[in-house]
Design a protein around this motif. Structure first.
Motif, mmCIF file in Angstrom:
data_model
loop_
_atom_site.group_PDB
_atom_site.id
_atom_site.type_symbol
_atom_site.label_atom_id
_atom_site.label_comp_id
_atom_site.label_asym_id
_atom_site.label_seq_id
_atom_site.Cartn_x
_atom_site.Cartn_y
_atom_site.Cartn_z
ATOM 1 N N PRO A 303 1.363 -1.074 0.230
ATOM 2 C CA PRO A 303 -0.192 0.553 -0.024
ATOM 3 C C PRO A 303 0.835 1.370 0.108
ATOM 4 O O PRO A 303 2.221 1.619 0.140
ATOM 5 N N ALA A 304 0.255 2.210 -0.667
ATOM 6 C CA ALA A 304 1.177 2.929 -0.562
ATOM 7 C C ALA A 304 0.023 4.879 -0.839
ATOM 8 O O ALA A 304 -0.906 4.738 -0.685
ATOM 9 N N PHE A 305 0.855 5.962 0.369
ATOM 10 C CA PHE A 305 -0.183 6.615 0.318
ATOM 11 C C PHE A 305 0.806 8.248 -0.058
ATOM 12 O O PHE A 305 2.363 8.176 0.604
ATOM 13 N N GLY A 306 0.503 9.757 -0.949
ATOM 14 C CA GLY A 306 1.334 10.891 -1.158
ATOM 15 C C GLY A 306 0.177 12.124 -1.811
ATOM 16 O O GLY A 306 -0.641 11.845 -1.393
ATOM 17 N N PHE A 307 1.435 12.362 -1.525
ATOM 18 C CA PHE A 307 0.522 14.156 -2.345
ATOM 19 C C PHE A 307 2.255 14.669 -3.104
ATOM 20 O O PHE A 307 3.213 14.717 -2.992
ATOM 21 N N ALA A 308 1.807 15.762 -3.576
ATOM 22 C CA ALA A 308 2.865 17.043 -4.809
ATOM 23 C C ALA A 308 2.103 18.490 -4.347
ATOM 24 O O ALA A 308 1.272 18.183 -4.347
ATOM 25 N N ILE A 309 3.246 19.032 -4.186
ATOM 26 C CA ILE A 309 2.885 20.767 -4.039
ATOM 27 C C ILE A 309 3.236 21.432 -5.185
ATOM 28 O O ILE A 309 4.546 21.003 -5.427
ATOM 29 N N GLY A 310 2.374 21.740 -5.480
ATOM 30 C CA GLY A 310 2.954 22.979 -7.249
ATOM 31 C C GLY A 310 3.447 23.947 -6.261
ATOM 32 O O GLY A 310 3.173 25.082 -5.931
ATOM 33 N N VAL A 311 5.027 24.280 -6.630
ATOM 34 C CA VAL A 311 5.636 24.954 -6.185
ATOM 35 C C VAL A 311 5.542 26.593 -6.548
ATOM 36 O O VAL A 311 5.131 27.234 -5.835
ATOM 37 N N GLU A 312 5.184 26.627 -7.370
ATOM 38 C CA GLU A 312 4.694 28.060 -7.990
ATOM 39 C C GLU A 312 3.138 28.693 -7.755
ATOM 40 O O GLU A 312 3.795 29.305 -7.420
ATOM 41 N N ARG A 313 2.882 27.274 -7.982
ATOM 42 C CA ARG A 313 1.382 27.887 -7.102
ATOM 43 C C ARG A 313 2.202 28.480 -4.964
ATOM 44 O O ARG A 313 0.808 29.148 -4.639
ATOM 45 N N LEU A 314 2.455 27.329 -4.958
ATOM 46 C CA LEU A 314 2.526 27.436 -3.558
ATOM 47 C C LEU A 314 3.787 28.973 -2.727
ATOM 48 O O LEU A 314 3.258 29.498 -2.362
ATOM 49 N N ALA A 315 4.213 29.146 -4.281
ATOM 50 C CA ALA A 315 5.132 30.753 -3.828
ATOM 51 C C ALA A 315 3.772 31.374 -4.138
ATOM 52 O O ALA A 315 4.146 32.849 -3.191
ATOM 53 N N LEU A 316 3.338 32.110 -4.938
ATOM 54 C CA LEU A 316 1.531 32.695 -4.703
ATOM 55 C C LEU A 316 1.090 32.634 -4.279
ATOM 56 O O LEU A 316 0.434 34.115 -3.615
ATOM 57 N N ALA A 317 0.478 31.180 -3.614
ATOM 58 C CA ALA A 317 -0.429 31.545 -2.092
ATOM 59 C C ALA A 317 0.487 31.420 -0.562
ATOM 60 O O ALA A 317 -0.524 32.469 0.157
ATOM 61 N N ALA A 318 1.559 31.669 -1.040
ATOM 62 C CA ALA A 318 2.083 31.741 0.294
ATOM 63 C C ALA A 318 2.507 33.554 0.964
ATOM 64 O O ALA A 318 2.857 34.416 0.021
#
Ligand code: HAM
Length: 431
Positions: A303-318
């Motif tokens: 079994p496995a679980f994961g995620f990814a954050i979009g860095v360009e969007r993170l930079a806009l939202a942070a």
């Protein structure tokens, strides 16, 4: 050279200039720290993989596989793809490393560029970057909850505004086929109201019928059956347990009964996180469980679980901005003969951890000071003919505008020079 046409960047590929790049490093450093606290370990993956790795894992009917991959033939005839995401690579690496053989638990994080030939717009590029996490070998709901809590904590630390967790379940091989058939039947009854793309989705990937952006399709699919109402007992129990754990920690989420992910390997828990300030592309992160993928790539049932954050969007939202570090000392040679002394002092101060702006000689004192002030240097070391002759520089305190004769000779050892600068700075802040 003159007169030639300039060469533009490739459409959808962009430069990340220093102000944004500095922020990215801060985002990544914070993520690395949070991940380490949660027992995730860094993994660096190649950008190129065999094309079949993605074709076999992401889903035949997905936009990514159908039209967005950069695939080309290598000189030896191998078909290669610039990775559109990294989960498939992480699974491959997990198996290649031998960790997968016994289904050992392993927890990785990674960062780097991904490539999808999408239509570029704000927050959507053809080369974009992700920070991602993959946990192998743990099927229990506590893992889903633990990782979701970690992600929400990270976004809070990065001052992401209005981060909202949209949480759903996609069922599994027991309950999804039956649900998919019900959804397809619902759509077949409304065939004439659906767009051409939806007609294809009905054949290839009925779940994606819920994801169509065309208003008439949305209207027609209103009231369609949702997966959450058709979970089998095991999937329902898993989802309820994840929710109870999140509730117990006071982590808010919005139930997302119609959530479909853009990639096909998910089962059970699936989620996206939206944030303010992103415009139409408002998903800053996404992920979920993918219990079948390791076996699908020839490994054991892990079994496995994961995620990814979009860095360009993170930079806009942070909500952060990171100021460039102000030089502690600007070294200003006023005559050509001062170049050697200027360089030598810069080398010694920098080796001692002092941030130095080193100017080449040849400009007037006025121009040099103007630039040092613009760069917000705290002090300037002036090296003119007199200073060279005396073997001692003049240090101008640019914060208060006072001059000091450097108490040390220019050839003082690195540690003495560094101490002098530090003491001078302390005196400044004390005064
Ligand atoms: P994904 O939802 O395709 O999932 O991408 C994750 C995030 O990457 C999105 O939420 C978005 O922020 C960003 N992103 C995706 N495409 C673009 C683009 N063209 N331009 C800018 N940003 C983009 C995955 O990739 C999965 N591998 C996540 C995962 C890991 N699932 C399990 N483990």
């Amino acid at each position: 050279m003159g007169g030639q046409a300039s060469i533009a960047a490739v459409k959808g590929f962009r430069d990340v200039l220093p102000n944004e790049s500095r922020l990215w490093r801060q985002l990544e450093a914070t993520a690395a720290e949070v991940f380490a606290h949660h027992d995730f370990h860094p993994l660096a993956l190649p950008l190129l993989e065999r094309a079949e790795l993605f074709a076999r894992t992401l889903g035949e009917g997905t936009d990514v596989v159908e039209k967005e991959m950069y695939t080309f033939e290598d000189r030896d005839g191998t078909m290669l793809t610039l990775r559109p995401e990294a989960t498939a690579s992480a699974v491959r690496a997990y198996l290649d490393s031998g960790l997968g053989a016994q289904g050992q638990a392993a927890r990785f994080w990674y960062t780097g560029p991904m490539f999808r030939r999408e239509r570029p717009q704000k927050g959507r590029y053809r080369q974009f970057h992700q920070i991602g996490v993959e946990a192998f070998g743990q099927a229990e709901p506590i893992v889903d909850a633990e990782i979701l809590i970690m992600l929400m904590h990270l976004l809070a630390r990065l001052e992401v505004r209005e981060a909202t967790l949209h949480l759903g379940s996609l069922g599994d091989a027991t309950c999804r086929p039956g649900y998919r058939e019900q959804l397809a039947a619902f759509a077949r009854d409304r065939l004439e109201a659906l767009c051409g793309d939806c007609h294809r989705r009905l054949v290839n990937n009925p779940l994606r019928l819920l994801d169509c952006k065309v208003p008439s399709c949305r209207a027609a699919m209103q009231g369609a059956p949702v997966m959450l109402d058709h979970l089998c007992d095991d999937c329902a129990a898993h989802f309820a347990a994840v929710r109870a754990l999140l509730d117990g920690e006071g982590v808010a989420y919005a139930l997302a009964p119609r959530l479909v992910r853009g990639l096909d390997y998910y089962n059970r828990t699936a989620f996206e996180i939206t944030a303010a300030g992103l415009g139409a592309q408002d998903a800053v992160a996404g992920g979920g469980r993918y219990d079948g993928l390791v076996a699908q790539l020839g490994g054991p049932d892990v079994p496995a679980f994961g995620f990814a954050i979009g860095v360009e969007r993170l930079a806009l939202a942070a909500g952060l901005t990171i100021e460039p570090p102000a030089p502690q000392m600007a070294i200003l040679p006023l005559v050509a003969e001062a170049a050697g002394a200027a360089l030598s002092i810069a080398v010694r101060l920098r080796a001692g951890g002092i941030t130095v702006l080193l100017e080449p000689p040849g400009r007037s004192l006025k121009a040099l000071l103007r630039n040092a002030n613009r760069r917000q240097a705290r002090a300037a070391l002036l090296l003119g003919g007199d200073e060279l002759a005396a073997g001692r520089g003049t240090v101008r305190d640019l914060v208060r505008g006072v001059d000091h004769r450097l108490a040390l000779p220019l050839d003082a050892g690195a540690s003495e020079l560094v101490r002098w600068v530090r003491e001078h700075e302390e005196g400044e802040s004390a005064g």
